[in-house]
Design a protein around this motif. Structure first.
Motif, PDB file in Angstrom:
ATOM      1  N   ASN A   1       0.808  -1.212   0.000  1.00  0.00           N
ATOM      2  CA  ASN A   1       0.000   0.000   0.000  1.00  0.00           C
ATOM      3  C   ASN A   1       0.845   1.267   0.000  1.00  0.00           C
ATOM      4  O   ASN A   1       0.508   2.244  -0.673  1.00  0.00           O
ATOM      5  N   GLU A   2       1.933   1.261   0.765  1.00  0.00           N
ATOM      6  CA  GLU A   2       2.767   2.461   0.865  1.00  0.00           C
ATOM      7  C   GLU A   2       3.372   2.821  -0.494  1.00  0.00           C
ATOM      8  O   GLU A   2       3.469   4.001  -0.856  1.00  0.00           O
TER       9      GLU A   2
ATOM     10  N   ASN B   1       2.806   6.804  -5.200  1.00  0.00           N
ATOM     11  CA  ASN B   1       2.599   7.127  -6.619  1.00  0.00           C
ATOM     12  C   ASN B   1       1.146   7.489  -6.920  1.00  0.00           C
ATOM     13  O   ASN B   1       0.693   7.393  -8.060  1.00  0.00           O
ATOM     14  N   LYS B   2       0.439   7.925  -5.896  1.00  0.00           N
ATOM     15  CA  LYS B   2      -0.989   8.236  -6.014  1.00  0.00           C
ATOM     16  C   LYS B   2      -1.275   9.222  -7.146  1.00  0.00           C
ATOM     17  O   LYS B   2      -2.210   9.046  -7.934  1.00  0.00           O
TER      18      LYS B   2
ATOM     19  N   THR C   1      -5.177   7.006 -14.727  1.00  0.00           N
ATOM     20  CA  THR C   1      -6.533   6.422 -14.717  1.00  0.00           C
ATOM     21  C   THR C   1      -7.524   7.361 -15.385  1.00  0.00           C
ATOM     22  O   THR C   1      -8.371   6.931 -16.188  1.00  0.00           O
ATOM     23  N   ASN C   2      -7.432   8.655 -15.082  1.00  0.00           N
ATOM     24  CA  ASN C   2      -8.340   9.633 -15.673  1.00  0.00           C
ATOM     25  C   ASN C   2      -8.089   9.816 -17.168  1.00  0.00           C
ATOM     26  O   ASN C   2      -9.027  10.010 -17.948  1.00  0.00           O
TER      27      ASN C   2
ATOM     28  N   TYR D   1       3.298   0.749 -12.024  1.00  0.00           N
ATOM     29  CA  TYR D   1       3.291   1.126 -10.609  1.00  0.00           C
ATOM     30  C   TYR D   1       2.775  -0.027  -9.743  1.00  0.00           C
ATOM     31  O   TYR D   1       3.231  -0.209  -8.611  1.00  0.00           O
ATOM     32  N   TYR D   2       1.831  -0.786 -10.270  1.00  0.00           N
ATOM     33  CA  TYR D   2       1.288  -1.912  -9.516  1.00  0.00           C
ATOM     34  C   TYR D   2       2.233  -3.113  -9.552  1.00  0.00           C
ATOM     35  O   TYR D   2       2.381  -3.824  -8.549  1.00  0.00           O
ATOM     36  N   ILE D   3       2.860  -3.329 -10.710  1.00  0.00           N
ATOM     37  CA  ILE D   3       3.790  -4.466 -10.838  1.00  0.00           C
ATOM     38  C   ILE D   3       4.890  -4.380  -9.789  1.00  0.00           C
ATOM     39  O   ILE D   3       5.232  -5.375  -9.138  1.00  0.00           O
ATOM     40  N   SER D   4       5.432  -3.174  -9.619  1.00  0.00           N
ATOM     41  CA  SER D   4       6.544  -3.009  -8.663  1.00  0.00           C
ATOM     42  C   SER D   4       6.095  -3.128  -7.215  1.00  0.00           C
ATOM     43  O   SER D   4       6.920  -3.290  -6.309  1.00  0.00           O
ATOM     44  N   ALA D   5       4.765  -3.069  -6.986  1.00  0.00           N
ATOM     45  CA  ALA D   5       4.251  -3.109  -5.610  1.00  0.00           C
ATOM     46  C   ALA D   5       3.705  -4.483  -5.213  1.00  0.00           C
ATOM     47  O   ALA D   5       3.228  -4.659  -4.094  1.00  0.00           O
TER      48      ALA D   5
END
Length: 372
Positions: free
Chosen positions: A117-118, A123-124, A131-132, A345-349
């Motif tokens: 999550n962090e 990268n929020k 996404t937008n 960003y998700y792959i790395s998390a």
């Protein structure tokens, strides 16, 4: 080891002038044992997870149905195993799926339990921006497809005005007689299953019809574009099959999702499909199929009735349709590029080792239904 397994490919959802249209509820026909619904963001490994499950089951000899994503034709939305009556599917937007019988039939697997999550919070800003942007590009693409449908309807109306209805009806009746040979009601309730064999994707028009044609199947081509009556003929055939009690598979048209571009009647070992540019230019080359005498509906059209100005208007509406279709495809392709950036960003998390252990457990749970 079972005999050589068969794989079929299709789309459970499609990009259309009506927006995203889906038939996820049709992935398993009936008497479902188990459906695993994956929830999670882009890049969390949903498609890879399903591909690996599919590969394990293929190696064990099971027939599989792969449902690809119309926003990425090389990524999976679902895998179904008809022999086990189990499926696993992506339940995130734009095809949000919630259980109808939670726990009893469907089960949610939440990949959010395996990300950092962090790292995502850090990268929020980028995640929200991408996404937008993706949402905006799809909105534009759907607007262009809606405009394309207006040009398509105009093209269709010009052709319809040249159609010799009497000759069309004569040819259609002869064709239907070749397909059915007999018109006896079987006295049983018919069923139909819906999907897209063909879809509008970032890579252009992608058609998986060849994977749906089995060796030995009788394949009847219907040649005819908008206004020729091809889709009306397919719907008529589907209704006749329904009246007789046959199960049918019905592939929907990406431009006219309420209409069909292919009908498969397994009990007759027959498939009927519309051949028209730019969606399906030729008869798919299924291995060992029996290509039967089809029907060419262009023979029922006399464009001379339009006159010079009418012919110019027909060609102009066709050109505008193709131009808008290509613009929509370009926007969907741009959305795919940004989606790939978002995924990074998700792959790395993600903790993919934990996900792999879950995957192995699900394969074993699926196999328990072999004799159910």
């Amino acid at each position: 080891m079972k005999s050589r397994p068969n794989t079929r490919c299709m789309f459970a959802g499609g990009n259309t002038p009506e927006g995203f249209v889906n038939y996820f509820g049709e992935i398993l026909e009936y008497n479902t044992n188990r459906v695993f619904i994956i929830k999670g963001g882009p890049g969390v490994g949903k498609s890879t997870f399903m591909k690996k499950i599919g590969q394990d089951l293929l190696e064990k000899g099971y027939d599989l149905e792969y449902f690809y994503c119309s926003s990425d034709p090389y990524s999976l939305d679902a895998v179904a195993v008809p022999q086990l009556k189990v499926a696993i599917m992506d339940g995130t937007a734009p095809h949000v799926i919630d259980p109808s019988y939670p726990g009893a039939v469907e089960e949610i697997i939440y990949f959010g339990e395996y990300w950092d999550n962090e790292a995502l919070i850090a990268n929020k800003g980028h995640i929200m921006e991408y996404t937008n942007q993706i949402k905006g590009l799809f909105n534009t693409a759907y607007s262009q497809l809606k405009e394309a449908k207006v040009a398509y309807d105009e093209w269709k109306s010009y052709v319809q005005s040249c159609l010799n209805r009497a000759e069309y009806q004569r040819q259609a009746d002869l064709f239907i007689g070749r397909v059915f040979k007999r018109f006896d009601a079987l006295g049983k309730k018919s069923r139909a299953r819906h999907y897209f064999a063909c879809a509008i994707t970032p890579s252009g028009i992608k058609d998986y019809a060849d994977t749906l044609l089995k060796p030995g199947m009788d394949v009847y081509p219907i040649y005819g574009g908008p206004g020729s009556g091809a889709k009306e003929l397919l719907m008529r055939i589907a209704h006749i099959a329904e009246w007789q009690g046959f199960f049918t598979e019905r592939s929907h048209c990406p431009i006219e999702p309420d209409h069909l571009d292919m009908v498969i009647i397994p009990e007759l070992n027959a498939a009927l499909l519309n051949i028209w540019e730019p969606f399906r230019n030729t008869v798919p080359k299924g291995e060992g199929i029996n290509l039967k005498e089809g029907i060419d509906l262009s023979l029922c059209i006399d464009e001379a009735k339009l006159g010079e100005e009418g012919r110019k208007a027909l060609l102009d509406s066709r050109r505008r349709f193709l131009d808008l279709l290509n613009k929509a495809i370009n926007n969907i392709a741009q959305a795919k590029v940004i989606h790939d950036q978002l995924e990074s960003y998700y792959i790395s998390a993600m903790d993919f080792e934990k996900i792999e252990r879950i995957r192995q457990q699900i394969v074993q749970r699926m196999l328990k239904y072999e004799n159910s």
